[in-house]
Design a protein around this motif. Structure first.
Motif, PDB file in Angstrom:
ATOM      1  N   ALA A  17      11.074  -1.756  -5.537  1.00  0.00           N
ATOM      2  CA  ALA A  17       9.729  -2.327  -5.693  1.00  0.00           C
ATOM      3  C   ALA A  17       8.728  -1.397  -6.422  1.00  0.00           C
ATOM      4  O   ALA A  17       7.103  -2.310  -6.132  1.00  0.00           O
ATOM      5  CB  ALA A  17       9.324  -1.578  -3.566  1.00  0.00           C
ATOM      6  N   LEU A  18       8.694  -0.247  -6.371  1.00  0.00           N
ATOM      7  CA  LEU A  18       7.956   0.596  -8.087  1.00  0.00           C
ATOM      8  C   LEU A  18       8.416  -0.257  -8.799  1.00  0.00           C
ATOM      9  O   LEU A  18       7.073  -0.164  -9.758  1.00  0.00           O
ATOM     10  CB  LEU A  18       8.365   1.942  -7.529  1.00  0.00           C
ATOM     11  N   ALA A  19       9.218  -0.714  -9.527  1.00  0.00           N
ATOM     12  CA  ALA A  19       9.290  -0.821 -10.572  1.00  0.00           C
ATOM     13  C   ALA A  19       8.691  -2.091 -11.020  1.00  0.00           C
ATOM     14  O   ALA A  19       8.324  -3.237 -11.965  1.00  0.00           O
ATOM     15  CB  ALA A  19      10.724  -1.502 -11.041  1.00  0.00           C
TER      16      ALA A  19
ATOM     17  N   GLY B  19       3.211   9.285  -8.517  1.00  0.00           N
ATOM     18  CA  GLY B  19       3.687   9.865  -9.513  1.00  0.00           C
ATOM     19  C   GLY B  19       5.623   9.779  -9.447  1.00  0.00           C
ATOM     20  O   GLY B  19       5.698  10.006 -10.216  1.00  0.00           O
ATOM     21  N   LEU B  20       5.529   8.853  -8.033  1.00  0.00           N
ATOM     22  CA  LEU B  20       7.358   8.428  -8.051  1.00  0.00           C
ATOM     23  C   LEU B  20       7.444   7.235  -8.254  1.00  0.00           C
ATOM     24  O   LEU B  20       6.242   6.460  -8.767  1.00  0.00           O
ATOM     25  CB  LEU B  20       7.413   8.723  -6.420  1.00  0.00           C
ATOM     26  N   ARG B  21       7.704   7.436  -9.588  1.00  0.00           N
ATOM     27  CA  ARG B  21       8.492   6.072 -10.487  1.00  0.00           C
ATOM     28  C   ARG B  21       9.762   5.349  -9.985  1.00  0.00           C
ATOM     29  O   ARG B  21      10.828   6.390  -9.311  1.00  0.00           O
ATOM     30  CB  ARG B  21       8.315   6.623 -11.717  1.00  0.00           C
TER      31      ARG B  21
ATOM     32  N   SER C  56       0.862  -0.989  -0.120  1.00  0.00           N
ATOM     33  CA  SER C  56       0.103   0.215   0.108  1.00  0.00           C
ATOM     34  C   SER C  56       0.450   1.086  -0.063  1.00  0.00           C
ATOM     35  O   SER C  56       0.316   2.257  -0.870  1.00  0.00           O
ATOM     36  CB  SER C  56      -0.914   0.234   1.242  1.00  0.00           C
ATOM     37  N   ILE C  57       1.853   1.328   0.577  1.00  0.00           N
ATOM     38  CA  ILE C  57       3.051   2.076   0.530  1.00  0.00           C
ATOM     39  C   ILE C  57       3.230   2.434  -0.702  1.00  0.00           C
ATOM     40  O   ILE C  57       3.375   4.132  -1.313  1.00  0.00           O
ATOM     41  CB  ILE C  57       4.285   1.828   1.650  1.00  0.00           C
ATOM     42  N   VAL C  58       4.149   1.958  -1.982  1.00  0.00           N
ATOM     43  CA  VAL C  58       4.669   1.434  -2.870  1.00  0.00           C
ATOM     44  C   VAL C  58       2.880   2.287  -3.635  1.00  0.00           C
ATOM     45  O   VAL C  58       3.528   2.908  -4.650  1.00  0.00           O
ATOM     46  CB  VAL C  58       5.158   0.484  -3.418  1.00  0.00           C
ATOM     47  N   LYS C  59       1.773   1.465  -3.742  1.00  0.00           N
ATOM     48  CA  LYS C  59       1.119   1.950  -4.110  1.00  0.00           C
ATOM     49  C   LYS C  59       1.201   3.392  -4.248  1.00  0.00           C
ATOM     50  O   LYS C  59       0.820   3.972  -5.347  1.00  0.00           O
ATOM     51  CB  LYS C  59      -0.357   1.035  -3.914  1.00  0.00           C
ATOM     52  N   LEU C  60       0.519   4.002  -3.218  1.00  0.00           N
ATOM     53  CA  LEU C  60       0.643   5.275  -2.563  1.00  0.00           C
ATOM     54  C   LEU C  60       2.058   6.641  -3.336  1.00  0.00           C
ATOM     55  O   LEU C  60       1.435   7.288  -3.823  1.00  0.00           O
ATOM     56  CB  LEU C  60       0.825   5.629  -0.799  1.00  0.00           C
ATOM     57  N   LEU C  61       2.737   6.569  -3.251  1.00  0.00           N
ATOM     58  CA  LEU C  61       3.636   6.645  -4.137  1.00  0.00           C
ATOM     59  C   LEU C  61       4.052   6.965  -5.510  1.00  0.00           C
ATOM     60  O   LEU C  61       3.964   7.921  -6.287  1.00  0.00           O
ATOM     61  CB  LEU C  61       5.367   6.134  -3.614  1.00  0.00           C
TER      62      LEU C  61
END
Length: 104
Positions: free
Chosen positions: A90-92, A35-37, A26-31
């Protein structure tokens, strides 16, 4: 190490690991939604490596405390790249999963 797992109300529970992973997701989804990629996080990680060296050099030249304080600043900032690279990974993964979901 063996995890204790059991079924509770139709869900598999494994000592809180599942809940912790859901919190991270959920933190990764929020970021990501803000707009953070992954490219941004990896770029920041690379920049913080340079920042670590720059803070060490600056502290050596500017502060009268000497090499001990400079080393502490350099080491403190040197912990940041690992965090940003991890967040980038994690974002990738989130971005890849999101693209696969859209393709279906």
């Amino acid at each position: 190490m063996e995890l204790h797992t059991e079924r509770v109300e139709g869900r598999q529970v494994d000592d809180g690991l599942t809940e912790a992973l859901e919190g991270i997701k959920s933190i990764v989804k929020l970021l990501h939604d803000k707009g953070l990629r992954s490219e941004h996080a990896n770029t920041i990680a690379c920049l913080t490596i340079g920042l670590s060296v720059a803070s060490w050099v600056t502290s050596m030249k500017v502060e009268p405390a000497g090499i001990n304080r400079a080393d502490r600043w350099g080491i403190f900032i040197a912990t940041w790249p690992a965090t940003w690279f991890g967040l980038g990974q994690a974002l990738a993964r989130y971005e890849d999963a999101d693209e696969q979901q859209r393709a279906v």
